[in-house]
Write a protein that holds these residues in place. Structure first.
Motif, PDB file in Angstrom:
ATOM      1  N   LEU A  81       0.834  -1.205   0.000  1.00 37.96           N
ATOM      2  CA  LEU A  81       0.000   0.000   0.000  1.00 37.96           C
ATOM      3  C   LEU A  81       0.868   1.253   0.000  1.00 37.96           C
ATOM      4  O   LEU A  81       0.556   2.225  -0.693  1.00 37.96           O
ATOM      5  N   ARG A 117       0.938   4.284  -2.735  1.00 41.18           N
ATOM      6  CA  ARG A 117       0.812   5.702  -2.354  1.00 41.18           C
ATOM      7  C   ARG A 117       1.976   6.510  -2.914  1.00 41.18           C
ATOM      8  O   ARG A 117       1.781   7.595  -3.465  1.00 41.18           O
ATOM      9  N   GLN A 174      -4.733  10.267  -4.657  1.00 41.84           N
ATOM     10  CA  GLN A 174      -4.657   9.033  -3.881  1.00 41.84           C
ATOM     11  C   GLN A 174      -6.015   8.330  -3.889  1.00 41.84           C
ATOM     12  O   GLN A 174      -7.053   8.956  -3.657  1.00 41.84           O
ATOM     13  N   GLY A 211      -7.724   4.536   0.453  1.00 44.52           N
ATOM     14  CA  GLY A 211      -6.828   3.527   1.022  1.00 44.52           C
ATOM     15  C   GLY A 211      -7.553   2.425   1.767  1.00 44.52           C
ATOM     16  O   GLY A 211      -7.166   1.254   1.687  1.00 44.52           O
ATOM     17  N   ARG A 242      -7.345  -1.493   0.696  1.00 43.76           N
ATOM     18  CA  ARG A 242      -6.915  -2.516   1.653  1.00 43.76           C
ATOM     19  C   ARG A 242      -7.954  -3.646   1.726  1.00 43.76           C
ATOM     20  O   ARG A 242      -7.616  -4.824   1.678  1.00 43.76           O
ATOM     21  N   ARG A 269      -9.208   1.978  -9.329  1.00 47.99           N
ATOM     22  CA  ARG A 269      -8.559   0.873  -8.615  1.00 47.99           C
ATOM     23  C   ARG A 269      -8.892  -0.432  -9.332  1.00 47.99           C
ATOM     24  O   ARG A 269     -10.063  -0.746  -9.525  1.00 47.99           O
TER      25      ARG A 269
END
Length: 124
Positions: free
Chosen positions: A43, A47, A57, A60, A64, A102
Motif C-alpha cells: 500500500l 501511495r 490518492q 486507502g 486494503r 482501482r
C-alpha cells in the motif's frame, strides 16, 4: 477475480488514461494462507507511486479491503493492484481527470516460481 473500483467486472472505459497512455502504477503481492504478505508495504508503494505521478490518492481503506477480499480463502496466490489516473479529456493534459481507478485482480501463484527459488538457492 477482478474488481474495478470495488465492483466485480472486467471492463475498463476506453477513456481511462491507463488505456490511452499507460498512466498509472501497480504492485504485485504474494498471498499465503489467505493473507496478503507485506500488505502495508504494498500500500505504501502504491501511495508513493501515485504521489510521484501526481495521481489523486485512491481510497486507502477500500483498497486494503479489496486486497484482503482477493486473498481470502486462497492458500497460495498473487494479487495485482493497478491504480490509474482515471478517465480524462483527450490529449496529454491531466486537467479534468476524475477520480483514480482501482483495479484488483487475483491469479494462481505460478508453480515455476518455487522451482526458480530452489534453483537460485542451489547455485549459491
Amino acid at each position: 477475480m477482478l474488481l474495478i473500483n470495488g465492483i466485480d467486472q472486467n471492463c475498463l472505459p476506453a477513456a481511462d488514461r491507463a488505456v490511452q497512455f499507460g498512466d498509472g502504477c501497480f504492485t504485485t503481492a504474494r498471498v499465503r494462507d489467505g493473507v496478503v504478505l507485506m500488505l502495508d508495504q504494498h500500500l505504501a508503494r502504491l501511495r508513493e507511486g501515485c504521489e510521484r505521478l501526481m495521481i489523486t490518492q485512491p481510497d486507502g481503506d477500500a483498497l486494503r479491503e479489496e486486497m484482503r477480499q482477493a486473498a481470502q480463502g486462497q492458500e497460495s496466490a498473487v494479487v495485482k493492484v493497478i491504480i490509474t489516473r482515471g478517465a480524462g479529456s483527450r490529449g496529454y493534459s491531466i486537467a479534468g481527470c476524475g477520480a483514480p481507478t482501482r483495479i484488483v485482480s487475483r491469479a494462481a501463484y505460478p508453480a515455476h516460481y518455487n522451482a526458480w527459488r530452489a534453483q537460485a538457492f542451489a547455485s549459491r
